[in-house]
Write an enzyme that holds these catalytic residues in place. Sequence first.
Site, PDB file in Angstrom:
ATOM      1  NE  ARG A  35      -4.551  -1.842   1.884  1.00 33.83           N
ATOM      2  CZ  ARG A  35      -4.952  -2.075   2.814  1.00 33.83           C
ATOM      3  NH1 ARG A  35      -5.283  -1.974   4.039  1.00 33.83           N
ATOM      4  NH2 ARG A  35      -6.342  -3.021   2.576  1.00 33.83           N
ATOM      5  CE  LYS A 197     -22.617 -17.196   4.194  1.00 36.88           C
ATOM      6  NZ  LYS A 197     -22.438 -15.795   5.418  1.00 36.88           N
ATOM      7  N   GLY A 353     -11.765  -8.345  -2.664  1.00 35.03           N
ATOM      8  CA  GLY A 353     -11.563  -9.751  -1.359  1.00 35.03           C
ATOM      9  C   GLY A 353     -10.198 -10.365  -1.621  1.00 35.03           C
ATOM     10  N   GLY A 376     -13.388  -3.912  -0.691  1.00 33.92           N
ATOM     11  CA  GLY A 376     -15.167  -3.327   0.064  1.00 33.92           C
ATOM     12  C   GLY A 376     -15.349  -2.466  -1.067  1.00 33.92           C
TER      13      GLY A 376
HETATM   14  P1  AMP Z   1     -16.638 -14.810  -0.435  1.00 32.80           P
HETATM   15  O1  AMP Z   1     -15.810 -14.267   1.086  1.00 32.80           O
HETATM   16  O2  AMP Z   1     -17.361 -14.863  -0.413  1.00 32.80           O
HETATM   17  O3  AMP Z   1     -15.622 -13.981  -1.920  1.00 32.80           O
HETATM   18  O4  AMP Z   1     -15.852 -16.364  -0.418  1.00 32.80           O
HETATM   19  C1  AMP Z   1     -14.335 -16.615   0.070  1.00 32.80           C
HETATM   20  C2  AMP Z   1     -14.393 -17.787   0.528  1.00 32.80           C
HETATM   21  O5  AMP Z   1     -14.710 -19.146   0.221  1.00 32.80           O
HETATM   22  C3  AMP Z   1     -13.196 -18.048   0.590  1.00 32.80           C
HETATM   23  O6  AMP Z   1     -12.511 -18.331   1.905  1.00 32.80           O
HETATM   24  C4  AMP Z   1     -13.742 -19.840   0.088  1.00 32.80           C
HETATM   25  O7  AMP Z   1     -12.773 -20.653   1.043  1.00 32.80           O
HETATM   26  C5  AMP Z   1     -15.055 -20.379   0.378  1.00 32.80           C
HETATM   27  N1  AMP Z   1     -15.016 -21.009  -0.415  1.00 32.80           N
HETATM   28  C6  AMP Z   1     -15.352 -21.790  -1.684  1.00 32.80           C
HETATM   29  N2  AMP Z   1     -16.012 -22.102  -2.114  1.00 32.80           N
HETATM   30  C7  AMP Z   1     -15.867 -22.703  -1.110  1.00 32.80           C
HETATM   31  C8  AMP Z   1     -17.169 -24.087  -1.430  1.00 32.80           C
HETATM   32  N3  AMP Z   1     -17.583 -25.216  -2.393  1.00 32.80           N
HETATM   33  N4  AMP Z   1     -17.478 -24.466  -0.024  1.00 32.80           N
HETATM   34  C9  AMP Z   1     -17.432 -23.399   1.124  1.00 32.80           C
HETATM   35  N5  AMP Z   1     -16.598 -22.673   1.170  1.00 32.80           N
HETATM   36  C10 AMP Z   1     -16.042 -21.851  -0.172  1.00 32.80           C
END
Ligand code: AMP
Length: 395
Positions: A35, A197, A353, A376
Amino acid sequence: MKTLADINFKDKKAVIRVDFNVPLDENFAVVDATRIEAAKPTIDKILKDGGSVILMSHLGRPKGKEEKYSLKHIVAKTSEILGVKVKFVEDCIGAEVEKAAANLQPGEVLLLENLRFYKEEEAGDEGFAKKLAGLGDVYVNDAFGTAHRAHASTTIIANYFPENKVFGELLAKEIKSLDKVLKNSEKPVTAVLGGSKVSSKITVIENILDKVDHLIIGGGMTFTFIKALGGKIGDSICEDDKQELALEILAKAKEKNVQIHLPVDVIAADGFKNDANTKVVAVNEIPDGWQGLDAGPKSLENFKTVILESKTILWNGPLGVFEMENFANGTIELGNFIAEATEKGAFSLVGGGDSVSAVKQFGLEPKMSYVSTGGGAMLEMLEGKTLPGIAAILD
Ligand code: AMP
């Protein structure tokens, strides 16, 4: 868009909001200086013009004045990176700061103490912003990581520089990169959305459906879609209350002529751990007791075809649980496909992220056209929001 190039900084004092919220180790040494390095082009340009620089930043989330969050810990590293001996004052407002700023000579750099030692910073306090503004002649915002916050130093301060406020190089680059993907994009445009999610990505999905030709959905999000479509997902992660939403997204995509690509197979595991037993199964036939933790080989083949045909690629979110070595392959392979497409002339932006950490972890960063510095902030831009820190400069 007013940028640094529009101003000659000769004999001017620039107050720059930077994001020097860097990780420190237990001895307060800077662990990752990315940074600080990212702000160097902006600082260099101003010093080269014959101006001086007043740097302001936050560090961590202090509750009042806390020694461990003092920016004094980064003075040596900042001096080393800039090649200039950085001066430091143990406050960010007040008589001593005003004196140090007034005495600043062309070519000199002054770093102020952590802005968040004052609660007025995050509260967006007018009086506090005015005091900061009083220190310089020009306001430069180069802190993309906090551009989505209407804090005193990121947004409110701009009111005191109606004619003399500009984007720094880094912030300008972030905006231009996103414009290249969402506004002035070369077709076909592909977005890859992964992560855990649907709920945290829904606004992004809705916003980008108007901008892309292809949408690749991967990661944990997949299974909410597959279950909604009637598939068997075993013990895979799923948001049952988002199934209807998933179907709505698929319908909307069809309406807008966006091709959605979901995984067709997965690496299924009999536990959420790196050394679990694994097997490749169809995404809609995952047995009970098993969960999909990474994209399977056929899915990757399909994604590769789409990526290599794309001229513009946006990537947000991993394709699997990349933190575990045995489920990182899909994310690494996807990174490799995007790297290949980029080498062939596509524009690729990675942002928001976890995909940024993945790209860094697997050494793919130099192979992407642009890797965003703000998690973010980038997500909010992908959601179509105007960030207050950006709006304040454009005003
Ligand atoms: P996000 O913060 O929503 O971008 O999610 C990232 C996280 O999703 C990472 O820590 C991954 O380990 C998790 N992730 C990705 N694929 C899967 C999966 N098939 N099952 C559970 N967690 C997952």
